[in-house]
Design a protein around this motif. Structure first.
Motif, short mmCIF file in Angstrom:
data_model
loop_
_atom_site.label_atom_id
_atom_site.label_comp_id
_atom_site.label_asym_id
_atom_site.label_seq_id
_atom_site.Cartn_x
_atom_site.Cartn_y
_atom_site.Cartn_z
N ALA A 1 19.25 -7.30 36.60
CA ALA A 1 20.64 -6.86 36.69
C ALA A 1 21.57 -8.06 36.86
N LYS A 2 21.13 -9.06 37.62
CA LYS A 2 21.94 -10.26 37.84
C LYS A 2 22.20 -10.99 36.52
N SER A 3 21.17 -11.14 35.71
CA SER A 3 21.31 -11.80 34.41
C SER A 3 22.24 -11.01 33.50
N ASN A 4 22.09 -9.69 33.49
CA ASN A 4 22.93 -8.84 32.66
C ASN A 4 24.39 -8.97 33.05
N ARG A 5 24.68 -9.02 34.33
CA ARG A 5 26.07 -9.16 34.78
C ARG A 5 26.62 -10.55 34.43
N SER A 6 25.75 -11.55 34.52
CA SER A 6 26.16 -12.92 34.21
C SER A 6 26.51 -13.07 32.74
N LYS A 7 25.67 -12.50 31.86
CA LYS A 7 25.89 -12.60 30.42
C LYS A 7 27.07 -11.74 30.00
N ALA A 8 27.15 -10.53 30.50
CA ALA A 8 28.19 -9.58 30.13
C ALA A 8 28.27 -9.46 28.60
N ASP A 9 29.44 -9.74 28.02
CA ASP A 9 29.59 -9.63 26.56
C ASP A 9 29.75 -11.00 25.91
N LYS A 10 29.20 -12.03 26.54
CA LYS A 10 29.34 -13.40 26.05
C LYS A 10 28.34 -13.70 24.94
N ASP A 11 28.74 -14.60 24.04
CA ASP A 11 27.83 -15.08 23.00
C ASP A 11 27.27 -16.44 23.44
N PRO A 12 26.36 -17.04 22.66
CA PRO A 12 25.73 -18.30 23.08
C PRO A 12 26.69 -19.48 23.26
N ALA A 13 27.89 -19.41 22.73
CA ALA A 13 28.86 -20.47 22.99
C ALA A 13 29.38 -20.39 24.42
N GLN A 14 29.25 -19.21 25.03
CA GLN A 14 29.79 -18.99 26.37
C GLN A 14 28.70 -18.84 27.43
N TRP A 15 27.48 -18.49 27.01
CA TRP A 15 26.42 -18.22 27.98
C TRP A 15 25.06 -18.44 27.35
N LEU A 16 24.20 -19.11 28.08
CA LEU A 16 22.78 -19.22 27.75
C LEU A 16 22.01 -18.89 29.03
N PRO A 17 20.80 -18.39 28.90
CA PRO A 17 20.02 -18.05 30.09
C PRO A 17 19.84 -19.28 30.98
N PRO A 18 19.77 -19.07 32.29
CA PRO A 18 19.60 -20.22 33.19
C PRO A 18 18.28 -20.96 32.97
N ALA A 19 17.26 -20.27 32.48
CA ALA A 19 15.97 -20.92 32.22
C ALA A 19 16.04 -21.68 30.90
N GLY A 20 16.17 -23.00 30.98
CA GLY A 20 16.30 -23.82 29.78
C GLY A 20 15.13 -23.68 28.83
N GLY A 21 13.95 -23.40 29.34
CA GLY A 21 12.77 -23.23 28.50
C GLY A 21 12.83 -21.99 27.62
N TYR A 22 13.81 -21.13 27.87
CA TYR A 22 13.97 -19.90 27.08
C TYR A 22 15.07 -20.03 26.04
N HIS A 23 15.78 -21.16 26.00
CA HIS A 23 16.91 -21.30 25.09
C HIS A 23 16.53 -21.16 23.63
N CYS A 24 15.40 -21.75 23.22
CA CYS A 24 14.99 -21.66 21.81
C CYS A 24 14.72 -20.22 21.42
N GLU A 25 13.97 -19.52 22.25
CA GLU A 25 13.66 -18.11 21.95
C GLU A 25 14.94 -17.27 21.97
N HIS A 26 15.80 -17.54 22.93
CA HIS A 26 17.06 -16.80 23.02
C HIS A 26 17.90 -16.98 21.75
N ALA A 27 18.04 -18.22 21.31
CA ALA A 27 18.83 -18.49 20.10
C ALA A 27 18.21 -17.84 18.88
N ALA A 28 16.88 -17.89 18.78
CA ALA A 28 16.20 -17.26 17.64
C ALA A 28 16.37 -15.75 17.66
N GLN A 29 16.23 -15.14 18.82
CA GLN A 29 16.39 -13.69 18.92
C GLN A 29 17.82 -13.27 18.66
N TRP A 30 18.78 -14.04 19.15
CA TRP A 30 20.20 -13.75 18.90
C TRP A 30 20.47 -13.79 17.40
#
Length: 115
Positions: A49-78
């Protein structure tokens, strides 16, 4: 995570972002299909829930997950979700995704069109 009450089901690409990226042209039926898309494991995800509230309706220019090791997967999934639904990316979003991709030489974007 040990308590399911701390989880939310989140749209990987938020509904407001979908609207801004071309979804505003969709009819009600297509919006409903996106909102409830269970045909792809990428559209809806379980997050804290904390992550969902943090991201809200932001795109990757405004928000990336706090876990840097997940950035590649996040960008690919986005990117895969945007491609699946034939959605546009604005320049800041595209630049952010390209910046992440520079550090992801072994990451592949895989998607199936929602048609």
């Amino acid at each position: 995570m040990t308590d399911a009450a701390g989880l939310d089901v989140d749209h990987f690409v938020p509904l407001a972002e979908v609207h801004d990226s071309g979804g505003f042209t969709w009819d009600a039926a297509r919006r409903e299909v996106y909102a409830n898309d269970q045909a792809s494991p990428l559209t809806l995800i379980a997050v804290t829930a904390k992550s969902n509230r943090s991201k809200a309706d932001k795109d990757p220019a405004q928000w990336l997950p706090p876990a840097g090791g997940y950035h590649c997967e996040h960008a690919a999934q986005w990117t895969a979700t945007k491609l699946r639904w034939n959605l546009a990316a604005d320049d800041a979003e595209r630049q952010a995704l390209l910046g992440v991709a520079e550090d992801c030489p072994n990451t592949t974007v895989v998607y199936e069109s929602a048609s």
